[in-house]
Design a protein around this motif. Structure first.
Motif, PDB file in Angstrom:
ATOM      1  N   ARG A 176       0.846  -1.187   0.000  1.00  0.00           N
ATOM      2  CA  ARG A 176       0.000   0.000   0.000  1.00  0.00           C
ATOM      3  C   ARG A 176       0.882   1.238   0.000  1.00  0.00           C
ATOM      4  O   ARG A 176       1.847   1.333   0.763  1.00  0.00           O
ATOM      5  CB  ARG A 176      -0.925   0.007   1.220  1.00  0.00           C
ATOM      6  N   GLY A 177       0.535   2.175  -0.892  1.00  0.00           N
ATOM      7  CA  GLY A 177       1.272   3.413  -1.017  1.00  0.00           C
ATOM      8  C   GLY A 177       0.335   4.594  -1.089  1.00  0.00           C
ATOM      9  O   GLY A 177      -0.856   4.492  -0.765  1.00  0.00           O
ATOM     10  N   SER A 178       0.867   5.724  -1.524  1.00  0.00           N
ATOM     11  CA  SER A 178       0.072   6.938  -1.607  1.00  0.00           C
ATOM     12  C   SER A 178      -1.069   6.770  -2.594  1.00  0.00           C
ATOM     13  O   SER A 178      -0.918   6.178  -3.664  1.00  0.00           O
ATOM     14  CB  SER A 178       0.957   8.116  -2.019  1.00  0.00           C
ATOM     15  N   SER A 179      -2.234   7.298  -2.233  1.00  0.00           N
ATOM     16  CA  SER A 179      -3.396   7.206  -3.118  1.00  0.00           C
ATOM     17  C   SER A 179      -3.217   8.025  -4.394  1.00  0.00           C
ATOM     18  O   SER A 179      -3.932   7.823  -5.364  1.00  0.00           O
ATOM     19  CB  SER A 179      -4.656   7.665  -2.387  1.00  0.00           C
ATOM     20  N   GLY A 180      -2.248   8.971  -4.402  1.00  0.00           N
ATOM     21  CA  GLY A 180      -1.978   9.750  -5.595  1.00  0.00           C
ATOM     22  C   GLY A 180      -0.906   9.166  -6.485  1.00  0.00           C
ATOM     23  O   GLY A 180      -0.486   9.805  -7.457  1.00  0.00           O
ATOM     24  N   SER A 181      -0.460   7.951  -6.188  1.00  0.00           N
ATOM     25  CA  SER A 181       0.597   7.331  -6.977  1.00  0.00           C
ATOM     26  C   SER A 181       0.095   6.933  -8.360  1.00  0.00           C
ATOM     27  O   SER A 181      -1.088   6.633  -8.562  1.00  0.00           O
ATOM     28  CB  SER A 181       1.134   6.089  -6.238  1.00  0.00           C
ATOM     29  N   PHE A 197     -17.741  16.075  -3.944  1.00  0.00           N
ATOM     30  CA  PHE A 197     -16.702  15.469  -4.762  1.00  0.00           C
ATOM     31  C   PHE A 197     -15.355  15.585  -4.069  1.00  0.00           C
ATOM     32  O   PHE A 197     -15.124  16.493  -3.283  1.00  0.00           O
ATOM     33  CB  PHE A 197     -16.629  16.142  -6.136  1.00  0.00           C
ATOM     34  N   GLY A 198     -14.458  14.683  -4.416  1.00  0.00           N
ATOM     35  CA  GLY A 198     -13.116  14.716  -3.872  1.00  0.00           C
ATOM     36  C   GLY A 198     -12.983  13.994  -2.558  1.00  0.00           C
ATOM     37  O   GLY A 198     -11.889  13.823  -2.051  1.00  0.00           O
ATOM     38  N   THR A 199     -14.081  13.556  -1.972  1.00  0.00           N
ATOM     39  CA  THR A 199     -14.034  12.761  -0.750  1.00  0.00           C
ATOM     40  C   THR A 199     -14.543  11.368  -1.060  1.00  0.00           C
ATOM     41  O   THR A 199     -15.601  11.223  -1.666  1.00  0.00           O
ATOM     42  CB  THR A 199     -14.900  13.399   0.347  1.00  0.00           C
ATOM     43  N   ARG A 200     -13.791  10.378  -0.693  1.00  0.00           N
ATOM     44  CA  ARG A 200     -14.153   9.009  -1.013  1.00  0.00           C
ATOM     45  C   ARG A 200     -15.425   8.603  -0.283  1.00  0.00           C
ATOM     46  O   ARG A 200     -15.581   8.851   0.904  1.00  0.00           O
ATOM     47  CB  ARG A 200     -13.021   8.059  -0.627  1.00  0.00           C
ATOM     48  N   LEU A 201     -16.321   7.996  -1.012  1.00  0.00           N
ATOM     49  CA  LEU A 201     -17.542   7.508  -0.403  1.00  0.00           C
ATOM     50  C   LEU A 201     -17.242   6.225   0.347  1.00  0.00           C
ATOM     51  O   LEU A 201     -16.773   5.255  -0.238  1.00  0.00           O
ATOM     52  CB  LEU A 201     -18.606   7.258  -1.479  1.00  0.00           C
ATOM     53  N   LEU A 202     -17.478   6.223   1.624  1.00  0.00           N
ATOM     54  CA  LEU A 202     -17.266   5.028   2.418  1.00  0.00           C
ATOM     55  C   LEU A 202     -18.398   4.045   2.157  1.00  0.00           C
ATOM     56  O   LEU A 202     -19.502   4.432   1.764  1.00  0.00           O
ATOM     57  CB  LEU A 202     -17.204   5.385   3.898  1.00  0.00           C
ATOM     58  N   ASP A 260      -7.330   3.625   6.042  1.00  0.00           N
ATOM     59  CA  ASP A 260      -6.568   4.839   5.773  1.00  0.00           C
ATOM     60  C   ASP A 260      -6.855   5.301   4.354  1.00  0.00           C
ATOM     61  O   ASP A 260      -6.448   4.650   3.375  1.00  0.00           O
ATOM     62  CB  ASP A 260      -5.069   4.574   5.957  1.00  0.00           C
ATOM     63  N   LEU A 261      -7.550   6.432   4.214  1.00  0.00           N
ATOM     64  CA  LEU A 261      -7.954   6.912   2.895  1.00  0.00           C
ATOM     65  C   LEU A 261      -6.807   7.534   2.124  1.00  0.00           C
ATOM     66  O   LEU A 261      -6.957   7.828   0.937  1.00  0.00           O
ATOM     67  CB  LEU A 261      -9.100   7.923   3.038  1.00  0.00           C
TER      68      LEU A 261
END
Length: 343
Positions: free
Chosen positions: A152-157, A242-247, A281-282
């Protein structure tokens, strides 16, 4: 011991024997239990398909009955998980799920198979050797446990593997896909769903911005309510949602039916609708390739045993059809199947 002599009672329903053949320990069934000889071929076939992975049908010979191959596999499982003998299966297959959507079938000598060492080499090739290896249990069956190895790494990778999230968290992947579709629709038309106001004059449409002819080309003299092309307007901001992950709890969940052939272990009552543990961890996402293997379960092994993926455990072959049987929704996420590394 009462169940071992259940065959002495002829009034026991056939459905009870199917459940016993599916969920009982392999060694106990092969060495202790007395199985009645009157069970039909359909009963044995149903028990086989509910207990074993679809790829294990290759052990059935042309002239073998379902009872024969069922008992044979029980003995092999009891033998393989107690000793390091690999005479029955000298090569073991495993799967690699790449971030490009490719699912590749690989194999390694059974005696020296260590998913942990194989994945360490994959991390080195993917320039992710500094990230710790995460081991997750996807599903526990009655004889094997489907495990995955990833990082697991950065979500922006750039190396985020969306197929891994679809496998481990199908509800979260569906919510993220729907959120992305809503964002794309909003980008193409921010005023979607809002009736446009009537404005005087002849207008030319430029995307979602309307420019009044005759006034737009006069710097600083644009009419009220029009846009001066010499002062580019600021791009509208997306809605706050927008921009927030839907759990998964916030998303309208559609329950996914559990697989029946094979049938999960009693401890997997919430599969595949339970959220994956340890992935809250989002800011992190699964990156790079994912290794998927089938690990034989030791007799009497508890559910909370720490997962290992080295050569101290025994493994069984896992095929593409096996993965689609336990996770049928992955057919929509796998773009290509291959043999070998399959990049």
């Amino acid at each position: 011991m009462f169940l071992a002599g259940l065959a002495c009672f002829p009034w026991v329903p056939r459905a009870n024997w199917i459940e016993l053949l599916v969920h009982a320990d392999a060694g106990w069934l092969a060495e202790v239990c007395e199985i009645p000889p009157g069970l039909g071929e359909k009963t044995w076939e149903e028990a086989f398909r509910r207990r074993f992975l679809p790829g294990w049908i290759r052990w059935k010979g042309k002239n073998d009955s379902w009872r024969t191959v069922f008992i044979r596999l029980l003995h092999r499982i009891a033998h393989r998980r107690t000793v390091t003998c690999t005479s029955d299966e000298s090569w073991t297959s495993f799967l690699l799920l790449h971030r490009t959507g490719t699912l590749s079938l690989n194999r390694s000598p059974s005696r020296h198979l260590s998913p942990l060492h194989i994945f360490a080499e994959l991390k080195r090739q993917a320039n992710a050797f500094s990230l710790p290896t995460r081991i997750r249990s996807v599903l526990r069956l009655n004889d094997v446990r489907i495990i995955v190895l990833g990082v697991r790494g950065s979500s922006g990778s750039l190396f985020v593997n969306p197929s891994t999230r679809a496998l481990l968290d199908p509800h979260g992947a569906t919510a993220a896909a729907e959120e992305g579709q809503r964002l794309e629709r909003w980008r193409s038309n921010p005023d979607e769903g809002v009736a446009p106001q009537k404005q005087a004059g002849r207008r030319r449409s430029a995307g979602n911005l309307f420019v009044t002819l005759g006034s737009a080309f006069r710097p600083g003299r644009a009419r009220a309510g029009t846009i001066n092309v010499f002062s580019p307007p600021r791009a509208p901001s997306p809605p706050a949602s927008f921009g927030t992950r839907l759990l998964p709890a916030e998303h309208k969940r559609r329950e996914i039916p559990p697989p029946t052939h094979p049938t999960p272990h009693f401890s997997e009552t919430e599969y595949p609708n339970a959220p994956p543990p340890g992935d809250a961890d989002l800011t992190e996402e699964w990156v790079g390739p994912l290794l998927i293997a089938a690990q034989l379960i030791q007799p009497g092994e508890p559910d909370d045993v720490p997962l290992v993926a080295d050569d101290s455990a025994a493994y069984a072959s896992l095929t593409v059809d096996d993965l689609f049987a336990i996770a049928p929704w992955m057919k929509a996420h796998v773009l290509k199947t291959a043999k070998g590394l399959g990049y």
